[in-house]
Design a protein around this motif. Structure first.
Motif, mmCIF file in Angstrom:
data_model
loop_
_atom_site.group_PDB
_atom_site.id
_atom_site.type_symbol
_atom_site.label_atom_id
_atom_site.label_comp_id
_atom_site.label_asym_id
_atom_site.label_seq_id
_atom_site.Cartn_x
_atom_site.Cartn_y
_atom_site.Cartn_z
ATOM 1 N N ALA A 112 13.023 -22.414 45.134
ATOM 2 C CA ALA A 112 11.534 -23.020 44.522
ATOM 3 C C ALA A 112 11.036 -24.036 45.415
ATOM 4 C CB ALA A 112 12.030 -23.335 43.085
ATOM 5 N N GLU A 113 11.826 -24.892 45.917
ATOM 6 C CA GLU A 113 11.283 -26.172 46.880
ATOM 7 C C GLU A 113 11.008 -25.416 48.091
ATOM 8 O OE1 GLU A 113 14.666 -28.639 47.056
ATOM 9 O OE2 GLU A 113 14.442 -29.448 44.971
ATOM 10 N N TRP A 114 11.481 -24.603 48.668
ATOM 11 C CA TRP A 114 11.029 -23.773 49.765
ATOM 12 C C TRP A 114 9.653 -23.073 49.596
ATOM 13 C CZ3 TRP A 114 10.073 -18.909 51.467
ATOM 14 C CH2 TRP A 114 10.062 -18.433 52.554
ATOM 15 N N LEU A 115 9.478 -22.460 48.537
ATOM 16 C CA LEU A 115 8.156 -21.752 48.196
ATOM 17 C C LEU A 115 7.328 -22.698 48.059
ATOM 18 C CD1 LEU A 115 9.788 -19.053 45.602
ATOM 19 C CD2 LEU A 115 8.611 -18.602 48.015
ATOM 20 N N THR A 116 7.522 -24.022 47.675
ATOM 21 C CA THR A 116 6.345 -24.943 47.537
ATOM 22 C C THR A 116 5.682 -25.274 48.826
ATOM 23 O OG1 THR A 116 7.513 -26.683 47.426
ATOM 24 C CG2 THR A 116 7.300 -25.597 45.345
ATOM 25 N N LYS A 117 6.518 -25.025 49.846
ATOM 26 C CA LYS A 117 6.052 -25.375 51.220
ATOM 27 C C LYS A 117 5.584 -24.347 52.031
ATOM 28 C CE LYS A 117 9.506 -29.160 50.872
ATOM 29 N NZ LYS A 117 11.009 -29.595 51.337
ATOM 30 N N HIS A 118 5.596 -23.035 51.576
ATOM 31 C CA HIS A 118 5.132 -22.054 52.169
ATOM 32 C C HIS A 118 3.698 -21.829 52.363
ATOM 33 C CE1 HIS A 118 4.986 -18.100 54.090
ATOM 34 N NE2 HIS A 118 6.190 -18.011 54.575
ATOM 35 N N PRO A 119 2.965 -21.641 53.373
ATOM 36 C CA PRO A 119 1.553 -21.609 53.621
ATOM 37 C C PRO A 119 1.152 -20.481 52.770
ATOM 38 C CG PRO A 119 2.404 -21.148 55.722
ATOM 39 C CD PRO A 119 3.533 -21.683 54.853
ATOM 40 N N LYS A 120 1.591 -19.210 52.711
ATOM 41 C CA LYS A 120 1.280 -18.134 51.971
ATOM 42 C C LYS A 120 1.450 -18.176 50.346
ATOM 43 C CE LYS A 120 1.145 -15.164 55.908
ATOM 44 N NZ LYS A 120 1.648 -13.883 56.693
ATOM 45 N N ILE A 121 2.142 -19.160 49.884
ATOM 46 C CA ILE A 121 2.405 -19.362 48.631
ATOM 47 C C ILE A 121 1.528 -20.330 47.778
ATOM 48 C CG2 ILE A 121 4.272 -19.690 46.644
ATOM 49 C CD1 ILE A 121 4.645 -17.229 48.405
ATOM 50 N N LYS A 122 0.885 -19.860 46.799
ATOM 51 C CA LYS A 122 -0.288 -20.745 46.065
ATOM 52 C C LYS A 122 0.557 -21.773 45.190
ATOM 53 C CE LYS A 122 -4.270 -19.619 45.039
ATOM 54 N NZ LYS A 122 -5.369 -18.803 44.647
ATOM 55 N N ASN A 123 1.026 -20.907 44.017
ATOM 56 C CA ASN A 123 1.727 -21.703 42.953
ATOM 57 C C ASN A 123 3.193 -21.246 42.645
ATOM 58 O OD1 ASN A 123 -0.912 -23.184 41.968
ATOM 59 N ND2 ASN A 123 -1.493 -21.077 41.600
ATOM 60 N N VAL A 124 3.942 -22.240 42.394
ATOM 61 C CA VAL A 124 5.327 -21.740 42.027
ATOM 62 C C VAL A 124 5.712 -22.437 40.663
ATOM 63 C CG1 VAL A 124 7.691 -22.231 42.511
ATOM 64 C CG2 VAL A 124 5.844 -22.150 44.444
ATOM 65 N N ASN A 125 6.298 -21.611 39.859
ATOM 66 C CA ASN A 125 6.788 -21.864 38.622
ATOM 67 C C ASN A 125 7.885 -21.770 38.337
ATOM 68 O OD1 ASN A 125 3.860 -21.691 37.716
ATOM 69 N ND2 ASN A 125 3.977 -19.565 37.988
ATOM 70 N N TYR A 126 8.807 -23.039 38.435
ATOM 71 C CA TYR A 126 10.260 -23.282 38.258
ATOM 72 C C TYR A 126 10.352 -24.313 37.274
ATOM 73 C CZ TYR A 126 15.107 -23.928 38.841
ATOM 74 O OH TYR A 126 16.422 -23.948 38.685
ATOM 75 N N ILE A 127 10.903 -24.379 36.280
ATOM 76 C CA ILE A 127 11.143 -25.410 35.434
ATOM 77 C C ILE A 127 11.889 -26.644 36.020
ATOM 78 C CG2 ILE A 127 10.559 -23.946 33.242
ATOM 79 C CD1 ILE A 127 13.541 -24.240 32.772
ATOM 80 N N GLY A 128 12.753 -26.139 37.006
ATOM 81 C CA GLY A 128 13.491 -27.403 37.397
ATOM 82 C C GLY A 128 12.849 -28.103 38.584
ATOM 83 N N LEU A 129 11.715 -27.995 38.828
ATOM 84 C CA LEU A 129 10.703 -28.790 39.899
ATOM 85 C C LEU A 129 10.330 -29.968 38.997
ATOM 86 C CD1 LEU A 129 8.635 -25.998 41.493
ATOM 87 C CD2 LEU A 129 10.604 -27.345 42.638
ATOM 88 N N GLU A 130 10.223 -31.225 39.444
ATOM 89 C CA GLU A 130 9.830 -32.351 38.503
ATOM 90 C C GLU A 130 8.413 -32.188 38.376
ATOM 91 O OE1 GLU A 130 11.120 -36.097 39.969
ATOM 92 O OE2 GLU A 130 13.150 -35.471 40.338
#
Length: 376
Positions: free
Chosen positions: A259-277
Motif C-alpha cells: 500500500a505504501e509503495w502504491l501511494t508513491k507510484h506515478p500511475k496510481i491516483k488513490n490508494v484505499n488501505y485502512i492501515g495507512l495513517e
C-alpha cells in the motif's frame, strides 16, 4: 486463551481414538439408540459432528453464543434476511459486496423488504433513515471495495436505543483482527470461502449470534432451508483456521508495504488501505480492531493502465475472490460489482480505472516487482 492458541485448539475435538485431526463424518444420517433416543445427531442437514466442531471453533473465535456454518457466504446472508417480514426496513452500507447488493435489490425486495443504502461510516446518515419499520442495520467494515470504515460501537448503541439489530459482515478482518459482538453487534457474517478457509479451495459461510433468541430463529431457518456446510468442507475450514493467525499476520505485513509503495507510484491516483495513517477510518480501525487486514483498492491514472496491469501480472492472479494465500487482483466493475448499476458504481468510485488487490503470503518484494513490471 490467546487467539493464536484458539485458532489451533478451540474445538471440542474427537479424542476417543487419539486422533489429532477431527474426523470427517461423511454420513447423511445417523442411527438411533432406541425409540426417542438420539446421540444428538439424526440427519446431517440438522447437525453433523464435523460441522459442529467447526461451529464450536467459530463461536469461540467470535465470542458469540452460537454459530452456524453454511454452504456459502451468500447462503448465510439469505438466512439472515429470512428472519424479516414483508414491510420491514433495513439500513445497509452503500458500499457493499456486489452479490449482497444484487440479493437485496432483487430477491429481498421481491419478498417485500425495503432497503436504504447509506454511508454507514457517518452515524448521522444512519440516524436520518431510521423509521418505525427499521429492523436492522447491515454493515460491511471495511467495506467492499472502497474500504470505508464504520464505527460498530456507535452503530450498536444506536441499534439498542431503537431496538434494531446490528449485523456486521466481518469477512475482511476476520475474528483474528476484529470481534464485532464484543463491540455490541448482534449478528456477525463471514464468507468462510475467504480468509477463514484461506486456500481458495472451498466455499463456506457463517452466521454468529449473540443470543439464544437469535440462535433459535436462525437454527430453525437453517434446518428448514438446508443450506448447511458439508462434512468435508467443514473439515477443510477447520484445517484452514489452524493457520489463520500466521496467514493474517503475513498478509497484513505484505499489504502495508505494498500500500505504501502504491501511494508513491506515478500511475496510481488513490490508494484505499485502512492501515495507512492517511485513511479517514484509521483511528476507528485502531480503536475497534487489532489489525488492518490485507485488502487494498486503488485507482490508476487511466483505464489503459488498469487493463495493462490486469493482463501483465505474472505472480499475482487476475481472479475473483480474496483472502487466500495467493495474491489476487480483481476488476470490480466487471467482476464483483458487475450487477451494481453503472451510475451507482461510479458514484462510489468503482469505475474503469479502479482495481482491488487481495494480498497473499508471497514475498512482498516479488509482488512489488510484479506490479512494477506490469505498470511499465
Amino acid at each position: 486463551m490467546d487467539i493464536n492458541t484458539l485458532c489451533v485448539h478451540s474445538g471440542n475435538k474427537d479424542h476417543s481414538n487419539g486422533a489429532v485431526s477431527m474426523p470427517i463424518y461423511q454420513s447423511a444420517t445417523f442411527s438411533h439408540l432406541g425409540v426417542g433416543k438420539s446421540t444428538g445427531y439424526d440427519y446431517s442437514r440438522l447437525a453433523n459432528p464435523t460441522r459442529t466442531e467447526l461451529e464450536t471453533i467459530i463461536t469461540k473465535l467470535e465470542y458469540g453464543y452460537d454459530a452456524m456454518a453454511f454452504s456459502t457466504g451468500m447462503a448465510a446472508i439469505v438466512a439472515v434476511m429470512d428472519m424479516f417480514s414483508p414491510g420491514d426496513h433495513i439500513i445497509a452500507s452503500d458500499d457493499l459486496y456486489g452479490g449482497s447488493y444484487r440479493f437485496f435489490n432483487n430477491i429481498s425486495n421481491k419478498n417485500g423488504l425495503r432497503f436504504d443504502f447509506v454511508d454507514t461510516s457517518n452515524v448521522d446518515n444512519v440516524k436520518k433513515h431510521i423509521s418505525k419499520d427499521t429492523k436492522a442495520i447491515f454493515v460491511e467494515t471495511p467495506s467492499n471495495p472502497m474500504m470505508h470504515v464504520s464505527d460498530i460501537g456507535l452503530l450498536s448503541e444506536l441499534g439498542k436505543e431503537n431496538n434494531i439489530l446490528v449485523i456486521v459482515d466481518n469477512t475482511f478482518l476476520t475474528p483474528y483482527f476484529m470481534n464485532p459482538i464484543h463491540l455490541g453487534a448482534n449478528i456477525v457474517i463471514h464468507s468462510g470461502t475467504k480468509y477463514l478457509g484461506g486456500h481458495n479451495d472451498t466455499l463456506a459461510g457463517f452466521i454468529i449470534v449473540d443470543s439464544e433468541e437469535l440462535s433459535e430463529k436462525l437454527r430453525f431457518i437453517y434446518k428448514t432451508v438446508g443450506a448447511c456446510l458439508s462434512p468435508f468442507d467443514s473439515w477443510l475450514l477447520i484445517r484452514g483456521i489452524k493457520t489463520l493467525a500466521i496467514r493474517m499476520e503475513k498478509q497484513q505485513a505484505n499489504a502495508k508495504v505494498i500500500a505504501e509503495w502504491l501511494t508513491k507510484h506515478p500511475k496510481i491516483k488513490n490508494v484505499n488501505y485502512i492501515g495507512l495513517e492517511t485513511h479517514p477510518g484509521f483511528d476507528i480501525s485502531k480503536k475497534q480492531g487489532r489489525g488492518f487486514g490485507a485488502m487494498i483498492s486503488f485507482e490508476t491514472d487511466l483505464e489503459e493502465t488498469a487493463v495493462k496491469l490486469l493482463e501483465n501480472v505474472q505472480i499475482i492472479l487476475y481472479a475473483e475472490s480474496l483472502g487466500g494465500v495467493e495474491t489476487l487482483i480483481t476488476y470490480p466493475m466487471l467482476q464483483t460489482h458487475a450487477d451494481v448499476p453503472q451510475e451507482e458504481r461510479e458514484k462510489l468510485g468503482i469505475n474503469e480505472k479502479f482495481l482491488r488487490l487481495s494480498v497473499g503470503i508471497e514475498d512482498y518484494e516479488d509482488l512489488i516487482y510484479d506490479l512494477e513490471t506490469a505498470l511499465k
